[in-house]
Scaffold this motif. Structure first.
Motif, PDB file in Angstrom:
ATOM      1  N   GLU A  86       0.766  -1.174   0.056  1.00  0.00           N
ATOM      2  CA  GLU A  86       0.015   0.125   0.010  1.00  0.00           C
ATOM      3  C   GLU A  86       0.938   1.211   0.026  1.00  0.00           C
ATOM      4  O   GLU A  86       1.887   1.186   0.688  1.00  0.00           O
ATOM      5  N   THR A  87       0.576   2.222  -0.794  1.00  0.00           N
ATOM      6  CA  THR A  87       1.423   3.504  -0.875  1.00  0.00           C
ATOM      7  C   THR A  87       0.688   4.412   0.478  1.00  0.00           C
ATOM      8  O   THR A  87      -0.189   4.750   0.435  1.00  0.00           O
ATOM      9  N   ILE A  88       1.814   4.489   1.252  1.00  0.00           N
ATOM     10  CA  ILE A  88       1.274   5.617   2.426  1.00  0.00           C
ATOM     11  C   ILE A  88       2.059   6.986   2.165  1.00  0.00           C
ATOM     12  O   ILE A  88       3.218   6.954   2.129  1.00  0.00           O
ATOM     13  N   LYS A  89       1.302   7.858   2.177  1.00  0.00           N
ATOM     14  CA  LYS A  89       1.913   9.433   2.013  1.00  0.00           C
ATOM     15  C   LYS A  89       2.317   9.813   3.331  1.00  0.00           C
ATOM     16  O   LYS A  89       1.394   9.992   4.311  1.00  0.00           O
ATOM     17  N   VAL A  90       3.546  10.203   3.605  1.00  0.00           N
ATOM     18  CA  VAL A  90       4.130  10.776   4.587  1.00  0.00           C
ATOM     19  C   VAL A  90       4.763  12.186   4.392  1.00  0.00           C
ATOM     20  O   VAL A  90       5.478  12.357   3.574  1.00  0.00           O
ATOM     21  N   ASP A  91       4.113  13.279   5.123  1.00  0.00           N
ATOM     22  CA  ASP A  91       4.877  14.775   4.985  1.00  0.00           C
ATOM     23  C   ASP A  91       5.888  14.653   6.249  1.00  0.00           C
ATOM     24  O   ASP A  91       5.349  14.709   7.466  1.00  0.00           O
ATOM     25  N   ASP A 121       4.884  14.827  10.138  1.00  0.00           N
ATOM     26  CA  ASP A 121       4.787  13.705  10.901  1.00  0.00           C
ATOM     27  C   ASP A 121       6.109  13.464  11.739  1.00  0.00           C
ATOM     28  O   ASP A 121       6.200  12.638  12.617  1.00  0.00           O
TER      29      ASP A 121
END
Length: 128
Positions: free
Chosen positions: A9-14, A18
């Motif tokens: 799964e692609t998880i978007k992290v800023d 974060d």
């Protein structure tokens, strides 16, 4: 076989949001005066709050000291450096009302000491 497979799964992290302060440590110290002879008495000067990183530090002054420091009743101060903290403590500790209050505590301590000596002397005389 399906239990071994992992879901991709692609998880978007800023990372700016974060990955902030890694430690959630909070420290709170109470700064107070007490004197010999009045062991149960504490005069609270301030609270000092800071996290994993020392600065900025939050100082919560009692009302008298806040007025001495800033001329206002604003009791919460955010201090960004050691120099700023040293300046604040210099103003607070060397203020006329603080020196007067410390002198009163010393006088009361001395008075308590004299009272204790008289009580001990009286008890000694009554035992004889």
């Amino acid at each position: 076989m399906s239990s071994i497979q992992t879901k991709s799964e692609t998880i978007k992290v800023d990372i700016q949001e974060d990955l902030g302060e890694q430690s959630k440590e909070d420290h709170r110290y109470e700064v107070f005066l007490t004197v010999k002879g009045l062991e149960h008495y504490r005069y609270r000067l301030m609270f000092v709050d800071y996290g994993a990183i020392s600065y900025p530090v939050t100082i919560v002054l009692n009302e008298m000291l806040a007025i001495e420091y800033s001329g206002r009743r604003n009791d919460i101060y955010y201090i960004d450096s050691m120099k700023e903290l040293e300046n604040m403590l210099d103003v607070v500790i060397n203020s006329e009302s603080m020196i007067d209050f410390i002198q009163k505590l010393i006088n009361e301590s001395l008075r308590q000491e004299r009272v204790e000596k008289v009580v001990i002397k009286d008890e000694t005389l009554s035992e004889e």
